[in-house]
Design an enzyme around this catalytic site. Structure first.
Site, mmCIF file in Angstrom:
data_model
loop_
_atom_site.group_PDB
_atom_site.id
_atom_site.type_symbol
_atom_site.label_atom_id
_atom_site.label_comp_id
_atom_site.label_asym_id
_atom_site.label_seq_id
_atom_site.Cartn_x
_atom_site.Cartn_y
_atom_site.Cartn_z
ATOM 1 N N ALA A 1 0.842 -1.146 0.176
ATOM 2 C CA ALA A 1 0.109 0.203 -0.019
ATOM 3 C C ALA A 1 0.866 1.258 -0.134
ATOM 4 O O ALA A 1 0.446 2.553 -0.693
ATOM 5 C CB ALA A 1 -0.870 0.070 1.334
ATOM 6 N N ASN B 1 2.188 -9.909 -0.775
ATOM 7 C CA ASN B 1 3.479 -10.460 -1.424
ATOM 8 C C ASN B 1 4.047 -11.559 -0.592
ATOM 9 O O ASN B 1 5.295 -11.893 -0.521
ATOM 10 C CB ASN B 1 4.669 -9.455 -1.558
ATOM 11 C CG ASN B 1 5.428 -9.689 -2.814
ATOM 12 O OD1 ASN B 1 5.205 -10.352 -3.930
ATOM 13 N ND2 ASN B 1 6.757 -9.102 -2.629
ATOM 14 N N ARG B 2 3.344 -12.108 0.402
ATOM 15 C CA ARG B 2 3.624 -13.536 0.902
ATOM 16 C C ARG B 2 2.494 -14.373 0.828
ATOM 17 O O ARG B 2 2.534 -15.546 1.549
ATOM 18 C CB ARG B 2 3.751 -13.233 2.375
ATOM 19 C CG ARG B 2 4.783 -12.343 2.841
ATOM 20 C CD ARG B 2 6.072 -12.656 2.494
ATOM 21 N NE ARG B 2 7.179 -11.358 2.817
ATOM 22 C CZ ARG B 2 7.466 -10.588 1.972
ATOM 23 N NH1 ARG B 2 7.017 -10.414 0.871
ATOM 24 N NH2 ARG B 2 8.533 -9.794 2.463
ATOM 25 N N HIS C 1 7.982 -2.503 -7.033
ATOM 26 C CA HIS C 1 7.635 -1.993 -5.550
ATOM 27 C C HIS C 1 8.742 -0.871 -5.100
ATOM 28 O O HIS C 1 9.274 -0.506 -5.928
ATOM 29 C CB HIS C 1 8.304 -3.355 -4.697
ATOM 30 C CG HIS C 1 7.318 -4.480 -4.487
ATOM 31 N ND1 HIS C 1 6.587 -5.072 -3.373
ATOM 32 C CD2 HIS C 1 6.801 -5.463 -5.629
ATOM 33 C CE1 HIS C 1 5.949 -5.845 -3.671
ATOM 34 N NE2 HIS C 1 6.101 -6.350 -4.888
ATOM 35 N N GLU D 1 12.472 -2.793 -7.346
ATOM 36 C CA GLU D 1 12.429 -1.908 -6.093
ATOM 37 C C GLU D 1 12.998 -0.620 -6.634
ATOM 38 O O GLU D 1 13.907 -0.633 -7.065
ATOM 39 C CB GLU D 1 13.307 -2.246 -4.869
ATOM 40 C CG GLU D 1 12.908 -3.606 -4.245
ATOM 41 C CD GLU D 1 11.840 -3.697 -3.403
ATOM 42 O OE1 GLU D 1 11.148 -2.606 -3.284
ATOM 43 O OE2 GLU D 1 11.359 -4.600 -2.924
HETATM 44 O O1 0X9 Z 1 9.411 -7.709 1.041
HETATM 45 C C1 0X9 Z 1 8.794 -7.755 0.052
HETATM 46 O O2 0X9 Z 1 7.601 -8.144 -0.300
HETATM 47 C C2 0X9 Z 1 9.576 -7.036 -1.099
HETATM 48 N N1 0X9 Z 1 10.299 -5.732 -0.544
HETATM 49 S S1 0X9 Z 1 9.496 -4.315 -0.144
HETATM 50 O O3 0X9 Z 1 10.256 -3.397 0.391
HETATM 51 N N2 0X9 Z 1 8.723 -3.586 -1.420
HETATM 52 O O4 0X9 Z 1 8.359 -4.945 0.678
HETATM 53 C C3 0X9 Z 1 10.975 -7.802 -1.608
HETATM 54 C C4 0X9 Z 1 10.262 -8.966 -2.092
HETATM 55 C C5 0X9 Z 1 11.272 -9.730 -2.868
HETATM 56 N N3 0X9 Z 1 11.640 -11.099 -2.278
HETATM 57 C C6 0X9 Z 1 12.305 -11.439 -1.284
HETATM 58 N N4 0X9 Z 1 13.322 -10.344 -0.795
HETATM 59 N N5 0X9 Z 1 12.908 -12.615 -0.948
HETATM 60 ZN ZN ZN Z 2 6.932 -3.848 -1.680
#
Ligand code: 0X9
Ligand code: ZN
Length: 378
Positions: free
Chosen positions: A134, A206-207, A260, A336
């Site tokens: 967000a 994103n998880r 992102h 990013e």
């Molecule tokens: O944490 C995330 O989902 C991403 N970074 S953020 O600061 N935009 O939240 C990175 C996702 C990429 N995957 C990994 N770093 N494993």
């Molecule tokens: Zn992010």
């Protein structure tokens, strides 16, 4: 009250990486070899100090946010202004566009993708997404400006050729509820607006994807509902990720970029493990593409976006690109965007960076399209 702090190691017995294994519920903003930037309560930060880490309080959140002029919000899209402008693009060129509602968010907001390309069928397709998180407002603007440029310059080379031989799909705001909440209530909100069983709010979209979902329980990919990186109760439990799952399952894209912020990185799978992806050809292809993107981006305004495997930033299970690569074997990148550091604003990117951030990402996005259409057509 929450604080923003810089954490460094106090010596070899206190490796910085261990902080990312302490289940404290802290919000990890920035990971660099010599420091972390975290947001946490005084109690959480005290606990890290007592564990022997060097914790420097940089700013309290209220002060950090006061640097953000209210007028700035007008220069970024809301869910409504994005919808309106996507509609305008679709209406301006109905022959080559289609505005598709991929699904609806928890609070019932439509999630849109704009399909751009001659309607030929059977051609390769590429997907760009934005704003899973967000507070990452620039991650709406870059894919939106990509869609706008493709539509407005659809008759010019090389875009005209791409739109004949393939399709570009752009979904600039995957998490509209979270985004609206970040605009209206809490600027630093990250997740969607799911009400969890424990009464807390939000699943990290994103998880929540279904490849290796939930195999980790660490601060950067957490099983605790109130944490910023809560994976959700099961894979694809959220309508926002279901919308992406259904679109990708149906359209079979040749490649995906998801935007992102912040840190200026170009990330490729895996995120769930430090092991490299086993297919050497894929590995070299993605590392090579990321390297080339870095060069193209740097060539515009001199900004360095570092290419690396996602897990080198921090481990996550169930992120978008692990799923798109793991399930479909397609080149998949998390970009990013600006800025590089918290000192440069972190998530609060001044609106005069919107255009340059798009400008520098344009050649990398274009190259991605060009390469994948060429590969798929050959
Ligand atoms: O944490 C995330 O989902 C991403 N970074 S953020 O600061 N935009 O939240 C990175 C996702 C990429 N995957 C990994 N770093 N494993
Ligand atoms: Zn992010």
């Amino acid at each position: 009250m929450s604080l923003i702090a810089k954490v460094t190691s106090s010596g070899p017995q206190k490796p910085l990486g261990d902080v990312l294994r302490v289940p404290l519920g802290i919000d990890v903003w920035e990971v660099k070899p010599d420091h972390l930037i975290l947001r946490g309560t005084e109690a959480q930060l005290d606990r890290l100090s007592r564990m022997g880490y060097l914790v420097e309080q940089l700013e309290d959140v209220a002060r950090h946010l006061s640097t953000f002029a209210a007028e700035a919000a007008e220069q970024y899209h809301s869910a409504a202004s994005l919808e309106e402008e996507l509609r305008q693009l679709a209406e301006a060129k109905p022959d080559i566009t289609q505005l598709i509602e991929m699904g609806r968010s928890i609070e019932g907001r439509p999630i849109f993708a704009l399909r751009i390309g001659d309607r030929r069928g059977g051609v390769p397709k590429i997907l760009f997404m934005g704003c899973h998180h967000a507070r990452e407002w620039i991650a709406v603007e870059v894919p939106f400006l990509l869609a706008k440029e493709l539509v407005e310059r659809a008759d010019e080379a090389p875009i005209a050729g791409w739109l004949t031989s393939g399709e570009v799909w752009v979904a600039p705001m995957v998490n509209p509820d979270g985004h609206e909440y970040s605009r209206a209530q809490e600027r630093l909100w990250r997740k969607n607006r799911r009400r969890n069983d424990d009464g807390s709010f939000g699943v990290d979209p994103n998880r929540n994807y279904g490849y290796m979902w939930g195999i980790l329980d660490v601060p950067t990919s957490s099983q605790v509902p109130s944490d910023e990186t809560y994976v959700g109760p099961r894979a694809f439990s959220e309508p926002e990720t279901q919308a992406v799952r259904d679109l990708v399952g149906c359209e079979r894209f040749a490649g995906v970029i998801t935007y992102h912020s912040y840190s200026q990185l170009i990330l490729y799978p895996w995120g769930y493990t430090d092991k490299p992806i086993p297919d050497v050809q894929h590995r070299e292809q993605m590392a090579g593409m990321a390297q080339e993107m870095q060069t193209l981006i740097q060539g515009v305004h001199g900004k360095i976006y570092v290419p690396q495997q996602s897990s080198a930033l921090y481990p996550t299970a169930g992120d978008t690109t692990d799923w798109t690569y793991g399930t479909y074997g397609i080149p998949s990148f998390t970009v990013e965007l600006r800025p590089r550091t918290f000192q440069e604003g972190g998530f609060i990117l001044p609106p005069d960076h919107i255009l340059p951030t798009w400008e520098e990402n344009r050649p990398a996005a274009f190259r991605f399209v060009e390469q994948l259409l060429a590969v798929s057509v050959a």
